[in-house]
Design an enzyme around this catalytic site. Sequence first.
Site, short mmCIF file in Angstrom:
data_model
loop_
_atom_site.label_atom_id
_atom_site.label_comp_id
_atom_site.label_asym_id
_atom_site.label_seq_id
_atom_site.Cartn_x
_atom_site.Cartn_y
_atom_site.Cartn_z
N ASP A 120 0.81 -1.21 0.00
CA ASP A 120 0.00 0.00 0.00
C ASP A 120 0.85 1.27 0.00
OD1 ASP A 120 0.75 -0.81 2.66
OD2 ASP A 120 -0.57 0.74 3.45
N GLU A 187 0.16 -1.16 5.78
CA GLU A 187 1.18 -0.64 6.69
C GLU A 187 1.02 0.84 6.97
OE1 GLU A 187 4.99 1.27 7.80
OE2 GLU A 187 3.81 1.55 5.97
N GLU A 188 0.51 1.59 5.98
CA GLU A 188 0.41 3.04 6.12
C GLU A 188 -0.68 3.47 7.09
OE1 GLU A 188 2.66 4.78 5.18
OE2 GLU A 188 3.58 4.01 3.37
#
Length: 488
Positions: A120, A187-188
Amino acid sequence: MWILWTILGILGAFIVITLIRAAFWTPEKISSEPLDEEKVDVEKYRRDLSAAIQIPTISKVNPDEVDWDEFQKLHRLFEERFPLVYKNLSCEEISLASLLFTWKGKNPDLEPIALLGHQDVVPVAEGTEQDWTHPAFGGVDDGEFIWGRGALDMKNHLIAVLESVESLLSEGFQPERTVYLCFGHDEEIVAAKTSGAGALADALKARGVHLDSVLDEGGAVLDLKVGNILTKRLAGVGIAEKGYADYRVSVTAKGGHSSQPPVHTAIGELAEVIRDIERHQFNGKMPDFVYALFTKIGKNVSYPARIVTCNLWLLKPLVTFVMKKIPPAASLIRTTTGVTMAEGSPAANVLPQKASITINFRMMPGVTIADVEDHIRKSVRNKNIEIEFLKGKEASKVSPTDSRSFRILEELCTRTDPDMIVAPYLVMGGTDAYHYEEVCDNIYRFAPFVMDTKLLLTMHGTNERIPIDCMGDALKFFKRYIRMMSAE
C-alpha cells in the site's frame, strides 16, 4: 601550590592519554574482501517498478473505502512479471489483500528467514496533484529518476525483493533455509485495529514457525560529508522503532452566547493545559544504540576530530543536554510530545461547552502507552481534564547487534564499500516489522538504496522519486542477502 601542580599533572596526563587514544581509536577491522559479482537486470526492474507505481494501492482507515480491485491488479502484475516466483513458491492471500510466499528450503531443521514489504501507499494530498513534476501515479521513468507515489515507500523495496528471487530462481538457486516473503496491505494505517502484517505473523505463529531473522524497510544508505572531517557513507540498520499513541484531552465549561464571555472560556483553560504539556517534556536519556551510532561515526572521523569523539564516554551528559535543545536530535533520545489538533465551538459567536486537543506521542522503547497517560496527568495542573486514548501501539523490542543476521548485514555493506559505516539506529516512524516480535528475535529495518537526504523528504510528499543509479546495487544486495542468510 602542590594542589595546583597535581591538577595540572592530572590534566596533562589526560591530554596525553587522549592524544594517544585518539590515534588508535579507529573502526574495527571488518572483511573488505570483494563479494562475488551478481547478475542483475536493472532495465527489467525499472519497467516493473514503473508499472507497479501506476497501480494506486491506497490504504485507508476504513477498509470499506479501499479500492480492492487495485490490489488485485497489483497481484496480477506480480504473477505476470515474476512467473518463476509463482511457479516455485507457494502463494497465499492472507486477510484482505496480504500475500505470503513460501520458498521451501532444503533443510527443514534450520529456522526460516523472512523478507517483508508492504503493497500500500499513502494518498496524494488533495489540491497538490498539480504540484507534481510528473503525475503521482504515472510511474514516469525519465532516465534519471522513476517518479510516483511508492517510488521510495516502498514499492521500490517490494519489487526489488521479487526481482531478486526471480533472478535467483533463474540461476537454479535453492535456499538451505525456507524463505518467506511477507507483503502486507495496510502498513500506512498507523496502529490499525487489524492489519495485514499482523495476520501474516499470526499465520506463521499458528504453524509453529519461529524465524531466524526478519528484514523490513527502514534505514537507507546516506552520504556523510563534513568538510575534511568525515567523508563516508552511513548504512543505518534499524534495530527498534518508536511506539505511537494519540490522546484526546478535553476541558468542559459553561457555554452560552459569546457576547457575555467568562474570563477564560474552555479554550482559554485548554491553553493552560497545552502549556503544561509542552513545558513538561519526557526526560531524555541516550540509549545504548544511539551511543553506539555516535561511536561508530566518531571512530571514522579524521584524527584531529577524534581527539573529541574518543571522549564520548565523558561528554555523554553534555551531548545529551545539547540534543534536548534540538528537536530532530531530541527525538532520538526521548519520547516526543506533539499537540497536533484542536477543536472547540461550532461557531464564532458560541462559547464552547467542550474544547479538546489531540496529542501525538512517539514513545522510546521502554516507555509504554500507560506511562504516557500517567505523564499527562502528572504534567497538567488542571485535574478536571478528560483524557481519552484514541489509538496506539507499543514501542518495539530492541534487536541485538551481535546476531548472525546483523553481522551479515554489516558484512554485505562493508564488502560492497569498505568506506561504509554500518550502525544501529532507532526508526522514528512505524513499520510492519514489530508485528513479528512473537515469532522472531532478530528484526532489522534496512533498505539498501543509496539516497540523498533531500529525496528521503519526498516520502509521503510531492515529487516522490527514486534515482536510477542506486538500483543495481540494491538488487545485488538482496540477492546476496538471500544467499548468505538462507545458508546453514
